[in-house]
Enzyme design. Structure first.
Site, PDB file in Angstrom:
ATOM      1  N   ASP A  29       0.870  -1.161   0.000  1.00  0.00           N
ATOM      2  CA  ASP A  29       0.000   0.000   0.000  1.00  0.00           C
ATOM      3  C   ASP A  29       0.918   1.226   0.000  1.00  0.00           C
ATOM      4  OD1 ASP A  29      -2.437   1.554   0.355  1.00  0.00           O
ATOM      5  OD2 ASP A  29      -1.753   1.857   2.409  1.00  0.00           O
ATOM      6  N   ASP A  31      -0.165   5.223   0.625  1.00  0.00           N
ATOM      7  CA  ASP A  31      -0.474   6.206   1.664  1.00  0.00           C
ATOM      8  C   ASP A  31      -0.513   5.522   3.025  1.00  0.00           C
ATOM      9  OD1 ASP A  31      -1.073   8.504  -0.134  1.00  0.00           O
ATOM     10  OD2 ASP A  31      -2.697   7.202  -0.798  1.00  0.00           O
TER      11      ASP A  31
END
Length: 300
Positions: A29, A31
């Site tokens: 991932d 952010d």
């Protein structure tokens, strides 16, 4: 509801070597894992470079639909992380792949931003995002009339979202059960600086789902499996040797749990360590920050 039976292992100097030996590819991932807002997580670039040196495949995956894959490529590189476009996947790109696979040819009403629109453009569809606004007040907005030749409503993150956009989407979906309801992702919130958050795309999706009584026909982003299947297939990855790395239990870790991959939770984003007992499923591993993969190995 997904449930796991394993106990989460915290990465440390004693298990970091075996952890890395057991994994061939990492799906990160972005952010909350590699950066927060516009600030890089400490040692993120060094960690990615280190993993590549160890022969690991690295993939970058985001539920954020506001930017294109090229936008994310430039952002990833801006933090000194080596990357190419084939390694970048997003929920907006997932929407493009999904609509192409079902051979969708009708008009599309979009609640979203530039990134979603640009990823959909290669499909050659007529994308409707603007309509004649009216004055405020129920007596006025009830007269908004959507284009009933539209075949799908797609909802992503939209920082200029208005009630009138919601009315347009509501009327389309409530008045025609055959119109597709597509969500880029269902993240209820979006992490920003200083541990704070903003409403996410999921908050808009939930509003329309609640008002219409309809669930989305398709959800592109984590924790749904469309993007995982696409990543595994396009890069010929071994599911059992793949690790999903994320900061959020209800999207990233659940994505890996549903996909039968390994999972690593970091605490630089949404989920806090004290919240883990509230989940029936657990990450296989956790650690303070993604930089620990690099710094722990250096101590061996």
């Amino acid at each position: 509801m997904e449930k796991t039976t394993h106990v989460t292992s915290e990465l440390n100097i004693n298990n970091i070597k075996s952890f890395l030996e057991d994994i061939e590819s990492f799906i990160f991932d972005c952010d909350g894992v590699l950066w927060r807002a516009d600030e890089a997580v400490e040692n993120a670039a060094q960690t990615i470079a280190f993993l590549r040196e160890q022969g690991k495949k690295v993939i970058f995956l985001t539920n954020n639909s506001t930017k294109t894959r090229n936008d994310f490529l430039h952002k990833i590189k801006s933090f000194g992380i080596d990357c190419n476009i084939d390694e970048v996947f997003s929920s907006s790109y997932g929407a493009q792949v999904y609509l192409s696979k079902i051979n969708f040819q009708q008009k599309l009403f979009m609640i979203g931003e530039k990134g979603l629109e640009e990823e959909l453009r290669p499909l050659g569809l007529e994308i409707i995002k603007n309509f004649e606004k009216t004055n405020d007040g129920i007596d006025n907005v009830q007269h908004i009339e959507p284009d009933h030749s539209i075949g799908a409503v797609i909802i992503g993150m939209d920082t200029s979202y208005t009630y009138q956009k919601g009315v347009y989407a509501h009327k389309l979906l409530a008045e025609n059960p055959n119109i597709l309801f597509i969500a880029t992702n269902t993240d209820p919130s979006y992490p920003v600086k200083n541990g704070k958050s903003l409403p996410g795309a999921g908050s808009i999706v939930t509003m329309i789902a609640t008002s219409t009584g309809r669930k989305p026909n398709a959800i592109m982003g984590k924790p749904e499996q469309l993007l995982l299947d696409l990543i595994l297939e396009s890069h010929s990855l071994n599911r059992a040797k793949t690790c999903v790395v994320g900061d959020r239990m209800d999207t990233d870790i659940l994505f890996g749990v549903r996909g039968n991959t390994k999972t690593l939770l970091v605490y630089t984003g949404v989920t806090k360590k004290e919240e883990l007992p509230s989940f029936e499923y657990q990450p296989q591993y956790d650690t303070r920050t993604i930089g620990d993969l690099f710094t722990l190995f250096q101590k061996l």
